[in-house]
Write an enzyme that holds these catalytic residues in place. Structure first.
Site, mmCIF file in Angstrom:
data_model
loop_
_atom_site.group_PDB
_atom_site.id
_atom_site.type_symbol
_atom_site.label_atom_id
_atom_site.label_comp_id
_atom_site.label_asym_id
_atom_site.label_seq_id
_atom_site.Cartn_x
_atom_site.Cartn_y
_atom_site.Cartn_z
ATOM 1 N N ASP A 223 -8.009 -5.330 0.268
ATOM 2 C CA ASP A 223 -8.527 -6.210 -0.784
ATOM 3 C C ASP A 223 -8.153 -7.672 -0.599
ATOM 4 O OD1 ASP A 223 -9.772 -4.204 -2.317
ATOM 5 O OD2 ASP A 223 -7.811 -3.522 -2.972
ATOM 6 N N HIS B 189 0.852 -1.189 0.000
ATOM 7 C CA HIS B 189 0.000 0.000 0.000
ATOM 8 C C HIS B 189 0.881 1.229 0.000
ATOM 9 C CE1 HIS B 189 -3.169 2.784 1.164
ATOM 10 N NE2 HIS B 189 -4.010 1.853 0.790
HETATM 11 N N1 ACO Z 1 3.961 -7.806 -4.692
HETATM 12 C C1 ACO Z 1 5.314 -7.827 -4.897
HETATM 13 N N2 ACO Z 1 6.110 -6.731 -4.805
HETATM 14 C C2 ACO Z 1 5.516 -5.564 -4.513
HETATM 15 C C3 ACO Z 1 4.126 -5.462 -4.287
HETATM 16 C C4 ACO Z 1 3.334 -6.638 -4.395
HETATM 17 N N3 ACO Z 1 2.016 -6.593 -4.185
HETATM 18 N N4 ACO Z 1 3.796 -4.184 -4.030
HETATM 19 C C5 ACO Z 1 4.953 -3.495 -4.087
HETATM 20 N N5 ACO Z 1 5.988 -4.327 -4.382
HETATM 21 C C6 ACO Z 1 7.406 -3.967 -4.446
HETATM 22 C C7 ACO Z 1 7.706 -3.203 -5.750
HETATM 23 O O1 ACO Z 1 8.053 -4.092 -6.795
HETATM 24 C C8 ACO Z 1 8.842 -2.311 -5.291
HETATM 25 O O2 ACO Z 1 9.999 -3.116 -5.221
HETATM 26 P P1 ACO Z 1 11.464 -2.467 -5.559
HETATM 27 O O3 ACO Z 1 11.685 -1.453 -4.503
HETATM 28 O O4 ACO Z 1 12.383 -3.620 -5.530
HETATM 29 O O5 ACO Z 1 11.322 -1.861 -6.944
HETATM 30 C C9 ACO Z 1 8.469 -1.938 -3.847
HETATM 31 O O6 ACO Z 1 7.670 -3.041 -3.385
HETATM 32 C C10 ACO Z 1 7.678 -0.639 -3.736
HETATM 33 O O7 ACO Z 1 6.539 -0.763 -4.591
HETATM 34 P P2 ACO Z 1 5.835 0.429 -5.366
HETATM 35 O O8 ACO Z 1 5.105 -0.113 -6.529
HETATM 36 O O9 ACO Z 1 6.835 1.507 -5.602
HETATM 37 O O10 ACO Z 1 4.824 0.927 -4.267
HETATM 38 P P3 ACO Z 1 3.645 1.933 -4.527
HETATM 39 O O11 ACO Z 1 3.425 2.644 -3.243
HETATM 40 O O12 ACO Z 1 3.872 2.764 -5.723
HETATM 41 O O13 ACO Z 1 2.411 0.979 -4.891
HETATM 42 C C11 ACO Z 1 0.593 -0.501 -4.663
HETATM 43 C C12 ACO Z 1 1.451 0.590 -3.974
HETATM 44 C C13 ACO Z 1 0.119 -0.008 -6.026
HETATM 45 C C14 ACO Z 1 -0.621 -0.753 -3.809
HETATM 46 C C15 ACO Z 1 1.446 -1.776 -4.798
HETATM 47 O O14 ACO Z 1 1.872 -2.223 -3.537
HETATM 48 C C16 ACO Z 1 0.720 -2.886 -5.544
HETATM 49 O O15 ACO Z 1 0.735 -2.933 -6.773
HETATM 50 N N6 ACO Z 1 0.009 -3.805 -4.813
HETATM 51 C C17 ACO Z 1 -0.772 -4.826 -5.449
HETATM 52 C C18 ACO Z 1 -2.091 -4.251 -5.944
HETATM 53 C C19 ACO Z 1 -3.043 -3.964 -4.801
HETATM 54 O O16 ACO Z 1 -3.240 -4.782 -3.913
HETATM 55 N N7 ACO Z 1 -3.672 -2.786 -4.865
HETATM 56 C C20 ACO Z 1 -4.667 -2.372 -3.895
HETATM 57 C C21 ACO Z 1 -4.126 -1.260 -3.042
HETATM 58 S S1 ACO Z 1 -5.308 -0.850 -1.796
HETATM 59 C C22 ACO Z 1 -6.470 0.045 -2.611
HETATM 60 O O17 ACO Z 1 -6.249 0.757 -3.543
HETATM 61 C C23 ACO Z 1 -7.806 -0.130 -2.161
#
Ligand code: ACO
Length: 436
Positions: free
Chosen positions: A365, A308
């Site tokens: 979620d 998140h």
């Molecule tokens: N699985 C694996 N790796 C992940 C995940 C995940 N679910 N989420 C983040 N990471 C990793 C990224 O690859 C990144 O790794 P790195 O530093 O080696 O490049 C690091 O964690 C940071 O991730 P970002 O994408 O920069 O984090 P951001 O804050 O931009 O994204 C998000 C947050 C979009 C929620 C992300 O965690 C994600 O895609 N999660 C899965 C989708 C999801 O569950 N969305 C619902 C969010 S809650 C809502 O909107 C109601």
């Protein structure tokens, strides 16, 4: 002494005031930055940018805290219900008995939609996504109730109470009708003897010859899901609603834009993606271990329902939903293999350095989809359920913008990295240059 922050650019120091929120969170007020220095800030994804002051919801992502109007989400989940919390979010205080009765009655009275709106449903192809239909139909409400949607702020605020209950009520009718229309099922009209969630489930699952009475635990679980989704401060869809509202657009148009923003898999679409992921894992015979490994490489799919932007701790809503999920399945006497996989995935991830180092925890979620599945909702309706739940938040934020933003349109700047100035070249010369 007033706290200030100093930015040094070349040999010049510039002081900016520090603003402090109710919970002592700090921000540097850079509203005069460009005027004083000619510089702007660059913050791709807005991770460090406060776009407004808001009185609605407080989140401390490091500690896993969520409060609506000061009330902890755990207390509301335990003692309140969706409509009461919606009132709290929209009006700032919990309602009295009289206010609560009045609000519920008004929501109930708005449940049916204009008969001619049925033709709008008929115009969509059978395989349309219900989020597209929901957004279009919510926007169309402005055509059916033009006095509530004039794009004149003072007028739209004057009729805000009416528009708010209308939306809270009709969003669920539109959602249920899109489900039935797409399946060629006869439309079910709302009933006046049913509560908010029962009425929705009735419009979804009753037949003209066979009334559907949901198990008490099902209606309660749906109410809890709506309540937990009711607001989440400046997330992607709410920021969209505020952005559209800042241009002076009416409430219906603004929330319709919110639905579109919510649709994506990184936002509200994640609840559907979680179930698809769990089904895939189940089909492949994996218990989740292989998937967790693949999710770390960046090549496989992400672990949906994990991570998140704001929470760097367990999302408090996920904790509540995990317990609810176990309770609902037990009450219904069901054993869902997807729940076992989800719990195993969670356990694996929470002990894995990749997820620990990046502070990735289950979000709202991760468990909500399993409950929605137990309720009998099809996958493509999951994000629609999120929209119904988020409606009070969108409504409250629209009002905050309309009332407090002093008419300033939201308009970020950019750092331009395209081509520098060049002169127009005639098409014949371009062709000649290409064939040379
Ligand atoms: N699985 C694996 N790796 C992940 C995940 C995940 N679910 N989420 C983040 N990471 C990793 C990224 O690859 C990144 O790794 P790195 O530093 O080696 O490049 C690091 O964690 C940071 O991730 P970002 O994408 O920069 O984090 P951001 O804050 O931009 O994204 C998000 C947050 C979009 C929620 C992300 O965690 C994600 O895609 N999660 C899965 C989708 C999801 O569950 N969305 C619902 C969010 S809650 C809502 O909107 C109601």
């Amino acid at each position: 002494m007033e706290e200030t922050a100093t930015i040094r650019l070349g040999n010049e120091n510039y002081d900016f005031p520090v603003v402090t929120g109710t919970e002592n969170e700090k921000g540097i007020d850079i509203r005069t930055l460009r005027q004083k220095t000619g510089y702007i800030t660059f913050d791709d994804g807005y991770g460090n940018t406060g776009s407004c002051e808001s009185r609605i919801t407080f989140i401390d992502g490091e500690k896993g805290i969520l409060r609506y109007r000061g009330y902890p989400i755990e207390q509301l989940a335990e003692s309140s219900n969706f409509l009461e919390s919606a009132y709290l979010i929209i009006y700032g205080e919990l309602p009295t008995h009289a206010q609560s009765r009045d609000f519920s009655t008004k929501v109930l009275r708005q449940a049916s939609i204009h008969e001619s709106m049925r033709h709008l449903f008929e115009g969509f192809p059978n395989n349309s996504h219900p989020m597209a239909i929901l957004s279009a139909l919510l926007n169309s409400l402005g055509c059916y109730y033009p006095n509530l949607a004039t794009n004149d702020r003072d007028n739209d605020l004057k009729y805000f109470d009416e528009a708010a209950v209308l939306l809270l009520s009709k969003v669920r009718t539109i959602a249920a009708m899109s489900y039935r229309m797409m399946r060629g099922l006869p439309l079910m009209y709302p009933r006046k003897d049913l509560g908010y969630c029962q009425n929705f489930l009735h419009m979804m699952f009753s037949e003209p010859y066979d009334d559907y009475y949901p198990h008490d635990d099902i209606a309660k679980a749906l109410d809890l899901i709506f309540l937990l989704h009711a607001d989440h401060e400046q997330n992607c869809s709410t920021s969209t609603v505020r952005m559209v509202a800042s241009g002076g657009a009416n409430l219906f148009a603004s929330v319709a834009a919110g639905v579109c923003a919510l649709w994506g898999p990184l936002h509200g679409g994640a609840n559907m993606a979680v179930i698809q992921m769990l089904q895939e894992i189940h089909k492949s015979g994996d218990d989740g271990s292989k998937f967790v490994q693949a999710a770390k490489t960046g090549k496989g799919a992400r672990l949906m329902g994990f991570g998140h932007r704001v929470y760097k701790n367990y999302d408090p809503r996920a904790k509540i939903l995990k317990a609810a999920c176990e309770r609902v399945l037990k009450a219904l006497g069901r054993n869902d293999p997807l729940l076992d996989i989800a719990q195993h995935l969670e356990d694996k991830a929470l002990h894995d350095p990749y997820f620990i180092d990046r502070k990735l925890y289950p979000n709202v979620d991760f468990y909500s989809g399993i409950i929605l599945q137990a309720i009998g909702l099809p996958l493509d309706m999951y994000t629609v359920m999120f929209s119904i739940g988020r409606m009070p938040g969108w409504i409250a934020h629209w009002r905050e913008v309309a009332e407090f933003s002093k008419g300033r349109i939201h308009r970020p700047r950019q750092v331009y990295i395209g081509p520098a100035l060049r002169n127009y070249v005639n098409i014949n010369e371009r062709d000649a240059a290409g064939s040379a």
